[in-house]
Scaffold this motif. Structure first.
Motif, PDB file in Angstrom:
ATOM      1  N   PRO A  75      -4.118 -14.407 -64.148  1.00  0.00           N
ATOM      2  CA  PRO A  75      -2.854 -13.649 -64.215  1.00  0.00           C
ATOM      3  C   PRO A  75      -1.599 -14.525 -64.073  1.00  0.00           C
ATOM      4  CG  PRO A  75      -4.361 -12.653 -62.636  1.00  0.00           C
ATOM      5  CD  PRO A  75      -4.984 -13.919 -63.090  1.00  0.00           C
ATOM      6  N   GLY A  76      -1.684 -15.595 -63.315  1.00  0.00           N
ATOM      7  CA  GLY A  76      -0.533 -16.488 -63.158  1.00  0.00           C
ATOM      8  C   GLY A  76      -0.145 -17.156 -64.474  1.00  0.00           C
ATOM      9  N   GLU A  77      -1.142 -17.659 -65.199  1.00  0.00           N
ATOM     10  CA  GLU A  77      -0.882 -18.264 -66.499  1.00  0.00           C
ATOM     11  C   GLU A  77      -0.376 -17.234 -67.493  1.00  0.00           C
ATOM     12  OE1 GLU A  77      -4.052 -20.586 -68.096  1.00  0.00           O
ATOM     13  OE2 GLU A  77      -4.537 -21.437 -66.142  1.00  0.00           O
ATOM     14  N   PHE A  78      -0.906 -16.023 -67.424  1.00  0.00           N
ATOM     15  CA  PHE A  78      -0.461 -14.965 -68.323  1.00  0.00           C
ATOM     16  C   PHE A  78       1.026 -14.668 -68.131  1.00  0.00           C
ATOM     17  CE2 PHE A  78       0.437 -10.457 -69.042  1.00  0.00           C
ATOM     18  CZ  PHE A  78       0.127 -10.370 -70.391  1.00  0.00           C
ATOM     19  N   ALA A  79       1.455 -14.578 -66.888  1.00  0.00           N
ATOM     20  CA  ALA A  79       2.865 -14.294 -66.607  1.00  0.00           C
ATOM     21  C   ALA A  79       3.767 -15.404 -67.135  1.00  0.00           C
ATOM     22  CB  ALA A  79       3.074 -14.113 -65.113  1.00  0.00           C
ATOM     23  N   GLN A  80       3.299 -16.636 -67.066  1.00  0.00           N
ATOM     24  CA  GLN A  80       4.098 -17.759 -67.556  1.00  0.00           C
ATOM     25  C   GLN A  80       4.164 -17.782 -69.080  1.00  0.00           C
ATOM     26  OE1 GLN A  80       2.507 -21.556 -66.497  1.00  0.00           O
ATOM     27  NE2 GLN A  80       4.360 -22.654 -67.073  1.00  0.00           N
ATOM     28  N   LYS A  81       3.086 -17.412 -69.751  1.00  0.00           N
ATOM     29  CA  LYS A  81       3.032 -17.479 -71.211  1.00  0.00           C
ATOM     30  C   LYS A  81       3.699 -16.295 -71.905  1.00  0.00           C
ATOM     31  CE  LYS A  81      -1.284 -20.073 -71.585  1.00  0.00           C
ATOM     32  NZ  LYS A  81      -2.668 -19.990 -72.074  1.00  0.00           N
ATOM     33  N   LYS A  82       3.967 -15.206 -71.182  1.00  0.00           N
ATOM     34  CA  LYS A  82       4.529 -14.008 -71.814  1.00  0.00           C
ATOM     35  C   LYS A  82       5.841 -14.291 -72.528  1.00  0.00           C
ATOM     36  CE  LYS A  82       4.644 -11.015 -68.514  1.00  0.00           C
ATOM     37  NZ  LYS A  82       4.720  -9.831 -67.651  1.00  0.00           N
ATOM     38  N   LYS A  83       6.750 -14.986 -71.861  1.00  0.00           N
ATOM     39  CA  LYS A  83       8.055 -15.242 -72.470  1.00  0.00           C
ATOM     40  C   LYS A  83       7.933 -16.173 -73.678  1.00  0.00           C
ATOM     41  CE  LYS A  83       9.085 -18.693 -69.006  1.00  0.00           C
ATOM     42  NZ  LYS A  83       8.458 -18.326 -67.774  1.00  0.00           N
ATOM     43  N   TRP A  84       6.996 -17.119 -73.619  1.00  0.00           N
ATOM     44  CA  TRP A  84       6.816 -18.018 -74.757  1.00  0.00           C
ATOM     45  C   TRP A  84       6.222 -17.283 -75.950  1.00  0.00           C
ATOM     46  CZ3 TRP A  84       9.630 -22.011 -74.865  1.00  0.00           C
ATOM     47  CH2 TRP A  84       9.975 -22.661 -73.691  1.00  0.00           C
ATOM     48  N   LEU A  85       5.373 -16.311 -75.681  1.00  0.00           N
ATOM     49  CA  LEU A  85       4.810 -15.533 -76.781  1.00  0.00           C
ATOM     50  C   LEU A  85       5.889 -14.706 -77.466  1.00  0.00           C
ATOM     51  CD1 LEU A  85       2.249 -14.759 -78.313  1.00  0.00           C
ATOM     52  CD2 LEU A  85       2.042 -12.821 -76.758  1.00  0.00           C
ATOM     53  N   ALA A  86       6.749 -14.065 -76.697  1.00  0.00           N
ATOM     54  CA  ALA A  86       7.838 -13.275 -77.284  1.00  0.00           C
ATOM     55  C   ALA A  86       8.774 -14.173 -78.091  1.00  0.00           C
ATOM     56  CB  ALA A  86       8.601 -12.547 -76.191  1.00  0.00           C
ATOM     57  N   PHE A  87       9.109 -15.330 -77.545  1.00  0.00           N
ATOM     58  CA  PHE A  87       9.971 -16.272 -78.261  1.00  0.00           C
ATOM     59  C   PHE A  87       9.313 -16.771 -79.541  1.00  0.00           C
ATOM     60  CE2 PHE A  87      11.403 -20.673 -78.968  1.00  0.00           C
ATOM     61  CZ  PHE A  87      12.744 -20.418 -79.230  1.00  0.00           C
ATOM     62  N   SER A  88       8.016 -17.065 -79.502  1.00  0.00           N
ATOM     63  CA  SER A  88       7.335 -17.576 -80.691  1.00  0.00           C
ATOM     64  C   SER A  88       7.204 -16.496 -81.767  1.00  0.00           C
ATOM     65  CB  SER A  88       5.975 -18.166 -80.337  1.00  0.00           C
ATOM     66  OG  SER A  88       5.152 -17.199 -79.747  1.00  0.00           O
ATOM     67  N   TYR A  89       7.017 -15.227 -81.374  1.00  0.00           N
ATOM     68  CA  TYR A  89       7.015 -14.153 -82.368  1.00  0.00           C
ATOM     69  C   TYR A  89       8.385 -14.019 -83.031  1.00  0.00           C
ATOM     70  CZ  TYR A  89       2.403 -12.119 -81.670  1.00  0.00           C
ATOM     71  OH  TYR A  89       1.061 -11.905 -81.654  1.00  0.00           O
ATOM     72  N   LEU A  90       9.443 -14.182 -82.266  1.00  0.00           N
ATOM     73  CA  LEU A  90      10.787 -14.127 -82.827  1.00  0.00           C
ATOM     74  C   LEU A  90      11.012 -15.273 -83.808  1.00  0.00           C
ATOM     75  CD1 LEU A  90      13.635 -12.801 -82.746  1.00  0.00           C
ATOM     76  CD2 LEU A  90      14.179 -14.485 -80.986  1.00  0.00           C
ATOM     77  N   VAL A  91      10.631 -16.479 -83.439  1.00  0.00           N
ATOM     78  CA  VAL A  91      10.777 -17.627 -84.332  1.00  0.00           C
ATOM     79  C   VAL A  91       9.926 -17.447 -85.584  1.00  0.00           C
ATOM     80  CG1 VAL A  91      10.302 -20.112 -84.551  1.00  0.00           C
ATOM     81  CG2 VAL A  91      11.424 -19.224 -82.509  1.00  0.00           C
TER      82      VAL A  91
END
Length: 117
Positions: A75-91
């Motif tokens: 869960p700790g890694e998931f919380a960290q990767k969430k914002k990067w996933l949203a940013f990468s979908y936008l890009v």
């Protein structure tokens, strides 16, 4: 191919193999993107942008698949990767729009006078 192998491969909650395969395929497309700019690959030069966008798409899908595993097991890694996933979908959406769907060059005057859509 046995049914057990495909069941395990698409069990994203308990198996990371699909995300690793997607990352590797994305890296392979990225290498094709680089090589297609070389003079000896002139026959593939028109597909260079497609290789780049598809590479990014595969990498984002690999991140998405690995996040399903992380949601259940890390869960700790998931919380960290969430914002990067949203940013990468936008890009990815911007790349697909400008390089694949919007077949004309972009100018600032065009954006402010007529809008993007």
């Amino acid at each position: 191919m046995s049914e057990k192998f495909t069941d395990d491969l698409f069990d994203l909650k308990n198996d990371r193999r699909l995300s690793a395969y997607l990352y590797r395929a994305g890296f392979g497309c990225w290498l094709l993107y680089i090589v297609s700019g070389a003079p000896f690959m002139q026959s593939l030069k028109m597909y260079r942008t497609d290789f780049g966008v598809f590479s990014f798409f595969l990498m984002v899908m690999g991140l998405s698949a690995s996040m399903i595993y992380d949601y259940y097991h890390h869960p700790g890694e998931f919380a960290q990767k969430k914002k990067w996933l949203a940013f990468s979908y936008l890009v990815l959406a911007v790349l697909v729009y400008f390089f694949i769907l919007h077949n004309e060059p972009l100018s600032l005057g065009h954006i402010f006078t007529q809008g993007l859509f």
